[in-house]
Motif scaffolding. Sequence first.
Motif, PDB file in Angstrom:
ATOM      1  N   ASP A  47     -27.995   4.267 -43.914  1.00 40.61           N
ATOM      2  CA  ASP A  47     -26.948   4.772 -44.803  1.00 40.61           C
ATOM      3  C   ASP A  47     -26.626   6.243 -44.538  1.00 40.61           C
ATOM      4  O   ASP A  47     -25.615   6.757 -45.034  1.00 40.61           O
ATOM      5  CB  ASP A  47     -27.366   4.610 -46.269  1.00 40.61           C
ATOM      6  CG  ASP A  47     -27.356   3.151 -46.705  1.00 40.61           C
ATOM      7  OD1 ASP A  47     -26.771   2.319 -45.980  1.00 40.61           O
ATOM      8  OD2 ASP A  47     -27.940   2.844 -47.757  1.00 40.61           O
ATOM      9  N   TRP A  48     -27.491   6.935 -43.777  1.00 41.56           N
ATOM     10  CA  TRP A  48     -27.249   8.334 -43.428  1.00 41.56           C
ATOM     11  C   TRP A  48     -26.328   8.481 -42.207  1.00 41.56           C
ATOM     12  O   TRP A  48     -25.900   9.597 -41.899  1.00 41.56           O
ATOM     13  CB  TRP A  48     -28.581   9.035 -43.128  1.00 41.56           C
ATOM     14  CG  TRP A  48     -29.380   9.383 -44.342  1.00 41.56           C
ATOM     15  CD1 TRP A  48     -30.286   8.598 -44.998  1.00 41.56           C
ATOM     16  CD2 TRP A  48     -29.371  10.630 -45.044  1.00 41.56           C
ATOM     17  NE1 TRP A  48     -30.839   9.262 -46.056  1.00 41.56           N
ATOM     18  CE2 TRP A  48     -30.300  10.523 -46.112  1.00 41.56           C
ATOM     19  CE3 TRP A  48     -28.681  11.839 -44.881  1.00 41.56           C
ATOM     20  CZ2 TRP A  48     -30.553  11.571 -47.001  1.00 41.56           C
ATOM     21  CZ3 TRP A  48     -28.932  12.876 -45.754  1.00 41.56           C
ATOM     22  CH2 TRP A  48     -29.848  12.744 -46.808  1.00 41.56           C
TER      23      TRP A  48
ATOM     24  N   PRO B  78     -27.670  13.898 -39.939  1.00 42.85           N
ATOM     25  CA  PRO B  78     -26.253  13.549 -39.803  1.00 42.85           C
ATOM     26  C   PRO B  78     -25.450  14.804 -39.456  1.00 42.85           C
ATOM     27  O   PRO B  78     -25.634  15.850 -40.084  1.00 42.85           O
ATOM     28  CB  PRO B  78     -25.880  13.008 -41.181  1.00 42.85           C
ATOM     29  CG  PRO B  78     -26.854  13.646 -42.112  1.00 42.85           C
ATOM     30  CD  PRO B  78     -28.123  13.851 -41.344  1.00 42.85           C
ATOM     31  N   VAL B  79     -24.580  14.706 -38.444  1.00 49.17           N
ATOM     32  CA  VAL B  79     -23.911  15.908 -37.939  1.00 49.17           C
ATOM     33  C   VAL B  79     -22.420  15.672 -37.722  1.00 49.17           C
ATOM     34  O   VAL B  79     -21.952  14.557 -37.515  1.00 49.17           O
ATOM     35  CB  VAL B  79     -24.541  16.386 -36.610  1.00 49.17           C
ATOM     36  CG1 VAL B  79     -26.006  16.753 -36.814  1.00 49.17           C
ATOM     37  CG2 VAL B  79     -24.404  15.332 -35.511  1.00 49.17           C
TER      38      VAL B  79
ATOM     39  N   LYS C 174     -26.584  12.331 -50.179  1.00 44.60           N
ATOM     40  CA  LYS C 174     -26.076  12.415 -48.805  1.00 44.60           C
ATOM     41  C   LYS C 174     -24.815  13.270 -48.770  1.00 44.60           C
ATOM     42  O   LYS C 174     -23.924  13.108 -49.610  1.00 44.60           O
ATOM     43  CB  LYS C 174     -25.803  11.014 -48.268  1.00 44.60           C
ATOM     44  CG  LYS C 174     -27.077  10.167 -48.189  1.00 44.60           C
ATOM     45  CD  LYS C 174     -26.790   8.735 -47.826  1.00 44.60           C
ATOM     46  CE  LYS C 174     -28.093   7.951 -47.733  1.00 44.60           C
ATOM     47  NZ  LYS C 174     -28.835   7.911 -49.017  1.00 44.60           N
ATOM     48  N   PRO C 175     -24.706  14.179 -47.812  1.00 41.31           N
ATOM     49  CA  PRO C 175     -23.522  15.045 -47.746  1.00 41.31           C
ATOM     50  C   PRO C 175     -22.288  14.269 -47.328  1.00 41.31           C
ATOM     51  O   PRO C 175     -22.378  13.279 -46.594  1.00 41.31           O
ATOM     52  CB  PRO C 175     -23.917  16.081 -46.690  1.00 41.31           C
ATOM     53  CG  PRO C 175     -24.904  15.365 -45.826  1.00 41.31           C
ATOM     54  CD  PRO C 175     -25.664  14.454 -46.734  1.00 41.31           C
ATOM     55  N   ALA C 176     -21.140  14.724 -47.768  1.00 45.66           N
ATOM     56  CA  ALA C 176     -19.875  14.128 -47.348  1.00 45.66           C
ATOM     57  C   ALA C 176     -19.662  14.383 -45.861  1.00 45.66           C
ATOM     58  O   ALA C 176     -20.121  15.400 -45.312  1.00 45.66           O
ATOM     59  CB  ALA C 176     -18.719  14.725 -48.158  1.00 45.66           C
ATOM     60  N   ASP C 177     -18.974  13.464 -45.205  1.00 43.70           N
ATOM     61  CA  ASP C 177     -18.767  13.579 -43.762  1.00 43.70           C
ATOM     62  C   ASP C 177     -18.071  14.881 -43.366  1.00 43.70           C
ATOM     63  O   ASP C 177     -18.305  15.405 -42.277  1.00 43.70           O
ATOM     64  CB  ASP C 177     -17.939  12.392 -43.249  1.00 43.70           C
ATOM     65  CG  ASP C 177     -18.764  11.112 -43.170  1.00 43.70           C
ATOM     66  OD1 ASP C 177     -19.936  11.118 -43.612  1.00 43.70           O
ATOM     67  OD2 ASP C 177     -18.230  10.102 -42.661  1.00 43.70           O
TER      68      ASP C 177
ATOM     69  N   PHE D 224     -31.050  16.772 -43.371  1.00 41.19           N
ATOM     70  CA  PHE D 224     -32.043  15.884 -42.777  1.00 41.19           C
ATOM     71  C   PHE D 224     -32.279  14.689 -43.697  1.00 41.19           C
ATOM     72  O   PHE D 224     -32.183  14.785 -44.921  1.00 41.19           O
ATOM     73  CB  PHE D 224     -33.346  16.651 -42.516  1.00 41.19           C
ATOM     74  CG  PHE D 224     -33.143  17.767 -41.533  1.00 41.19           C
ATOM     75  CD1 PHE D 224     -33.150  17.525 -40.173  1.00 41.19           C
ATOM     76  CD2 PHE D 224     -32.878  19.050 -41.985  1.00 41.19           C
ATOM     77  CE1 PHE D 224     -32.923  18.544 -39.266  1.00 41.19           C
ATOM     78  CE2 PHE D 224     -32.641  20.081 -41.079  1.00 41.19           C
ATOM     79  CZ  PHE D 224     -32.665  19.832 -39.712  1.00 41.19           C
ATOM     80  N   THR D 225     -32.589  13.562 -43.084  1.00 38.07           N
ATOM     81  CA  THR D 225     -32.711  12.311 -43.833  1.00 38.07           C
ATOM     82  C   THR D 225     -34.013  12.278 -44.630  1.00 38.07           C
ATOM     83  O   THR D 225     -34.814  13.206 -44.589  1.00 38.07           O
ATOM     84  CB  THR D 225     -32.633  11.105 -42.882  1.00 38.07           C
ATOM     85  OG1 THR D 225     -33.793  11.103 -42.035  1.00 38.07           O
ATOM     86  CG2 THR D 225     -31.376  11.152 -42.025  1.00 38.07           C
TER      87      THR D 225
END
Length: 356
Positions: A125-126, A164-165, A16-19, A28-29
């Motif tokens: 969690d995404w 997630p954006v 998962k990418p960092a915020d 994409f999930t």
Amino acid sequence: MQVEIPVTRVAAGKPKPADDRLGFGINFTDHMFVMDYNVEAGWHNPRIEPYGPLTLDPSTMVFHYGQAIFEGIKAYRRVDGRIGIFRPRDYIARMNRSADRLCIPPVDEALVLKALKELIRLEQDWVPRSKETSLYIRPFIIATDPFLGVRPSFTYKFMIILSPVGAYYPEGFNAVKIMVTDQYVRAVRGGLGHVKTPGNYAASLKAAEEAKKQKYTQVLWLDGVELKYIEEVGTMNIFFVIGDEVITPPLEGSILGGMTRESVLTVTREWGLKVSERRLAIDEVLAAADAGRLLEIFGTGTAAVISPVNELKYKDRIIIPGDGQVGPLSRRLYDYITGLQYGTQPDKYGWVEYID
């Protein structure tokens, strides 16, 4: 009757990418929702499966005739840790209005909401946790008949993917510059401007690219008949504050009625402001600027929520609303609506659906 949605899980999830490295629409999930349609069975076989490429015949109708619709919804990690989706029922209802215009069979709105929630629950969690981040939800339908001929398809595929954006514009919640185009039009009444279909966005690309060459973030569209009346800005609805009046163009068949637009209208009227849905000519905007009465301009949309405008270019005129900074109403609306979304404001309107 309750419909069960079987789930096929990935063997191993993606990192998962960092915020702070999200961007918009890049990641994409692990899973997606899929459902099929044919004339005999109707909408059937709803399922959640690993996110991955589609295999489609080169003659698939969506590639050639553009019979497709989509939506954009957001889910937020709220301050209490719960995940809330902002106005999903309204977005799903709008998707069915788009389906009707494109001759696509309507979906069961309760089933789509159930599918959306189950997919987000699986991918919770995404959902990022930082300020100004969210989970972007993209439901869409494409025509899937392998046929070269102009008619509605007999088969379709409905899907939901998640991303997630971070902020939609690199500027974040800062004022942007927009350019009025009198060379291109986005839509006309009786066309497709009031629904969410890919062709509307393809038609906007040329003007947007020309605006970017001149260092403008987006394009302000005029009506497609007289090139006189304000319609939309980029992919957003648009508001002007002139004197004590908050003005947005009416929905007369060429403008997509946004959920954020509707939220702004509801909230500003409750605040006791003078709010008008009326035609607004570009000449009236110029005259208001000359008289010092053009106080604010801002766009509204799912992706950016509120996007303040600090410069408007029309032909050889440069117009600066107010003092050229983010206006007080733009700021108040952004804080209030994002407060509803993130849970720092009470949801008195019942706009948020929770993932429990």
